[in-house]
Write an enzyme that holds these catalytic residues in place. Structure first.
Site, PDB file in Angstrom:
ATOM      1  N   ARG A  82      28.786  -4.282  63.424  1.00 50.35           N
ATOM      2  CA  ARG A  82      28.272  -4.924  64.626  1.00 50.35           C
ATOM      3  C   ARG A  82      28.527  -4.055  65.855  1.00 50.35           C
ATOM      4  O   ARG A  82      27.697  -3.966  66.756  1.00 50.35           O
ATOM      5  CB  ARG A  82      28.914  -6.308  64.776  1.00 50.35           C
ATOM      6  CG  ARG A  82      28.259  -7.189  65.806  1.00 50.35           C
ATOM      7  CD  ARG A  82      28.717  -8.622  65.676  1.00 50.35           C
ATOM      8  NE  ARG A  82      30.143  -8.776  65.965  1.00 50.35           N
ATOM      9  CZ  ARG A  82      30.821  -9.918  65.804  1.00 50.35           C
ATOM     10  NH1 ARG A  82      30.202 -11.001  65.349  1.00 50.35           N
ATOM     11  NH2 ARG A  82      32.096  -9.979  66.091  1.00 50.35           N
ATOM     12  N   LYS A 184      27.668  -7.575  71.282  1.00 49.79           N
ATOM     13  CA  LYS A 184      28.931  -8.043  71.851  1.00 49.79           C
ATOM     14  C   LYS A 184      29.277  -7.136  73.029  1.00 49.79           C
ATOM     15  O   LYS A 184      29.962  -6.124  72.879  1.00 49.79           O
ATOM     16  CB  LYS A 184      30.022  -8.024  70.773  1.00 49.79           C
ATOM     17  CG  LYS A 184      30.989  -9.186  70.928  1.00 49.79           C
ATOM     18  CD  LYS A 184      31.822  -9.413  69.684  1.00 49.79           C
ATOM     19  CE  LYS A 184      32.905 -10.399  69.943  1.00 49.79           C
ATOM     20  NZ  LYS A 184      32.445 -11.799  70.035  1.00 49.79           N
ATOM     21  N   GLU A 220      23.596 -20.894  71.486  1.00 52.05           N
ATOM     22  CA  GLU A 220      25.028 -20.927  71.169  1.00 52.05           C
ATOM     23  C   GLU A 220      25.808 -21.268  72.423  1.00 52.05           C
ATOM     24  O   GLU A 220      25.229 -21.636  73.436  1.00 52.05           O
ATOM     25  CB  GLU A 220      25.468 -19.586  70.569  1.00 52.05           C
ATOM     26  CG  GLU A 220      25.265 -18.376  71.464  1.00 52.05           C
ATOM     27  CD  GLU A 220      25.883 -17.102  70.881  1.00 52.05           C
ATOM     28  OE1 GLU A 220      26.967 -17.176  70.280  1.00 52.05           O
ATOM     29  OE2 GLU A 220      25.280 -16.032  71.040  1.00 52.05           O
TER      30      GLU A 220
HETATM   31  C1  LIG Z   1      32.247 -12.983  69.264  1.00 54.42           C
HETATM   32  C2  LIG Z   1      31.223 -14.004  69.498  1.00 54.42           C
HETATM   33  C3  LIG Z   1      30.971 -15.040  68.571  1.00 54.42           C
HETATM   34  C4  LIG Z   1      31.781 -15.253  67.330  1.00 54.42           C
HETATM   35  O1  LIG Z   1      31.688 -14.192  66.425  1.00 54.42           O
HETATM   36  P1  LIG Z   1      32.774 -13.998  65.267  1.00 54.42           P
HETATM   37  O2  LIG Z   1      32.352 -12.719  64.626  1.00 54.42           O
HETATM   38  O3  LIG Z   1      32.647 -15.142  64.341  1.00 54.42           O
HETATM   39  O4  LIG Z   1      34.113 -13.949  65.915  1.00 54.42           O
HETATM   40  C5  LIG Z   1      29.940 -15.920  68.857  1.00 54.42           C
HETATM   41  N1  LIG Z   1      29.205 -15.826  69.988  1.00 54.42           N
HETATM   42  C6  LIG Z   1      29.434 -14.856  70.905  1.00 54.42           C
HETATM   43  C7  LIG Z   1      28.598 -14.810  72.129  1.00 54.42           C
HETATM   44  C8  LIG Z   1      30.443 -13.914  70.690  1.00 54.42           C
HETATM   45  O5  LIG Z   1      30.652 -12.965  71.610  1.00 54.42           O
END
Ligand SMILES: *Cc1c(COP(=O)(O)O)cnc(C)c1O
Length: 341
Positions: A82, A184, A220
């Site tokens: 990622r 991210k 989300e």
């Molecule tokens: C990090 C993150 C998540 C959760 O991801 P994981 O890999 O399960 O920790 C969900 N939404 C956003 C916007 C994130 O930055």
């Protein structure tokens, strides 16, 4: 290994400086080998790309102690993958995922004394990140970068029991179609701060963001993906190109199908159908799943009847199975639990 004298059960979620961090610099088109250091400070020029144009990405994962006393981390290869995708989208050099996993494991090993014991509920949070470090004033990508990994011990997420969250449908958007919602990057968080501060002021725990184009579909929250359970026990999770692909959510979908024999669908989820779901949860590394009891859409309350006071039954099964896999009490799929040696 002598553990640090920390009151694990009462730790919060804050930064505590640990002994070592990993640093590698990118210069003249190549990453240097990189090494552990005790220096927690970063010194960069005032005009660094990260400071002027927010060229920075990160990952979040955890290290913990299993029931049989091993120190492990969960699916680090997916975090590495990622981060490669995040880097490519922001025109940053890719830090190869194999080197990423190696740096993460080295950093955890060096801070072994801070990995909380099994059963404490606490974990060692691991934060890999990368930023543009040389000066840029015209808008363009930096030429130099720094990749770092630090760790910080964090307390149990469900301290004092599970309390289902109340969230609101947010009037701000998190991510544009064809934008950067799927990576991210710090920039996705900077713009969410106003919305979350306001949500807290109004008495809500979190924001539910909708798709920016039509504002009819669920995306989300600021930092976690949604997972719903239908009244006939199917797991449903929203599909969209502007949602961050949560590793926890992807793992839970696989657990639902392969361990619990449930049907799991990744599809568009409309705000209008929330009332038809029996359970709702938020998934991410920190909590695995936190139950949502209520969504408030401009005064209209949508309650998930089986999750108002505690985790709903399917959410609970998903939670217990995945944490069992993580803690080594349930057999993990190949490659999910990686030991730090
Ligand atoms: C990090 C993150 C998540 C959760 O991801 P994981 O890999 O399960 O920790 C969900 N939404 C956003 C916007 C994130 O930055």
């Amino acid at each position: 290994m002598e553990k640090k004298n920390i009151d694990w059960a009462n730790l919060g979620f804050g930064y505590i400086r640990t002994d070592y961090r990993f640093v590698s610099n990118y210069k003249n088109g190549a990453w240097e080998e990189g090494a552990l250091t005790e220096n927690a400070d970063v010194v960069i020029n005032e005009c660094a790309g990260v400071l002027q144009y927010a060229q920075t990405i990160f990952e979040g994962m955890k290290a913990y102690t299993t029931a049989d006393g091993r120190i492990v981390t969960f699916r680090p290869d997916l975090n590495g993958e990622r981060m490669e995708q995040s880097a490519a989208r922001l025109e940053m050099p890719v830090f190869p995922k194999e080197k990423f996993v190696d740096a993460v494991l080295k950093t955890i090993k060096a801070n072994e004394a801070y990995v909380p014991p099994y059963g404490s509920g606490a974990t060692l949070y691991v934060r890999p990140f990368m930023f543009g470090s040389d000066s840029v004033i015209g808008v363009k990508p930096s030429e130099e970068y720094q990749f770092r990994v630090f760790t910080t011990p964090v307390g149990p997420y469900f301290k004092g029991g599970v309390k289902p969250l109340t969230i609101r449908v947010c009037d701000f958007d998190r991510a544009a179609p064809r934008g950067t919602g799927h990576i991210k990057a710090g920039l996705n968080y900077a713009m969410s701060l106003h919305a979350i501060v306001d949500a807290h002021k109004q008495g809500y725990d979190e924001n539910m963001y909708l798709d920016a184009a039509t504002r009819t579909k669920v995306e989300e929250t600021g930092g976690a993906n949604f997972l719903f359970v239908t009244k006939d026990g199917k797991v449903v999770t929203p599909k969209s190109d502007s949602i961050l692909p949560s590793i926890t959510r992807r793992s839970l979908v696989q657990v639902a199908r392969e361990y619990l024999g449930l049907e799991a669908q990744e599809r568009e989820v409309y705000l209008d159908e929330l009332k038809d779901f029996a359970e709702c949860g938020l998934c991410g590394t920190a909590a695995v799943i936190s139950p949502v009891g209520k969504v408030v859409d401009h005064g209209r309350e949508i309650c998930f009847s089986s999750g108002m006071t505690e985790m709903g039954p399917v959410t609970k099964k998903l939670y217990e199975t995945l944490t069992g896999i993580q803690m080594g009490t349930i057999k993990a799929p190949e490659g999910w639990v990686v030991e730090v040696k």
